[in-house]
Write an enzyme that holds these catalytic residues in place. Sequence first.
Site, short mmCIF file in Angstrom:
data_model
loop_
_atom_site.label_atom_id
_atom_site.label_comp_id
_atom_site.label_asym_id
_atom_site.label_seq_id
_atom_site.Cartn_x
_atom_site.Cartn_y
_atom_site.Cartn_z
N ARG A 1 0.84 -1.21 0.00
CA ARG A 1 0.00 0.00 0.00
C ARG A 1 0.87 1.24 0.00
NH1 ARG A 1 -4.43 0.43 4.37
NH2 ARG A 1 -5.09 2.12 2.99
N CYS B 1 -0.88 6.37 8.97
CA CYS B 1 -1.23 5.07 8.37
C CYS B 1 -2.28 5.37 7.31
CB CYS B 1 -1.73 4.12 9.43
SG CYS B 1 -3.10 4.75 10.43
#
Length: 290
Positions: free
Chosen positions: A183, A242
């Site tokens: 990611r 995050c």
Amino acid sequence: MGALARWNTLVQAEELAQALGRDDLVVVDARASLADPDSARRAWELGHLPGARFAHLEEDLSDHALVGGRHPWPDAEAFTAKLGRWGISPRHQVVAYDAGNGGLAAARFWFLLRALGHRDVAVLDGGLARWTALGLPTTTDVPTAAAADYPGTFDQERLLDADEVAARLDDDGLLLDARAPERFRGDVEPLDARAGHVPGAVNRPFSENLDDDGRFKPPARLREEFEQLLAGRHPGEAIAMCGSGVTACHQILAMEHAGLHGAKLYPGSWSGWIEDPSRPVATGDEPVEP
């Protein structure tokens, strides 16, 4: 009787089991599921630690009436009112746990309290999985608690917005992205509208904070790993992010457990960064400057 134990980062299941029944202890079940948010409450109803209140990631630990990514940081007045309804006051020793995801949502709860200045709050290391593996008790009883008063505001010095993150990166700050490497690189993006990362960020997946048994690595090992990333910077120059400000709290918990205090949180994280399409996006792996 000696002084009661106080836990500020992690507590082991064996220690917590001995402390159940203390009148200054409140346990909070913060298990969560991004795929099916309501399944966490149903699971709590089927069995939880004795006395554990339930805190919902979407409804209690976030405020979707606000902006700032997929899990907007809640308003202090609304959150402290919930603490009061759970019977939590500043004098309490609080322990949060979740089910089997390495302590992610529990770490979010931990940092919410830490940002209020609450020191005696810890995460159950290994969570519910280790608790049940040891044969420790669970119950379906719904706890009741006398309402408490929790005055407090969040320490805004530890909560940064996107402009503050960009400014600190320009000033040699360290932005630690806790997402999985694929990611971070932008190879895949299962949750957000754009793939990639904030230019200048460094990838440290939250899973690197854990040993193979799902518990946190020893403090000395964590300290060595984070000091390598800090490369001489003060821990307060580190900013955790995050996807939506949940797993980033795991990073701060790991640093605190390692004795590295003062890291900041970017609550909006990647989902908040890309709310403004003019903000730059990087993909691939970037070299880490020592």
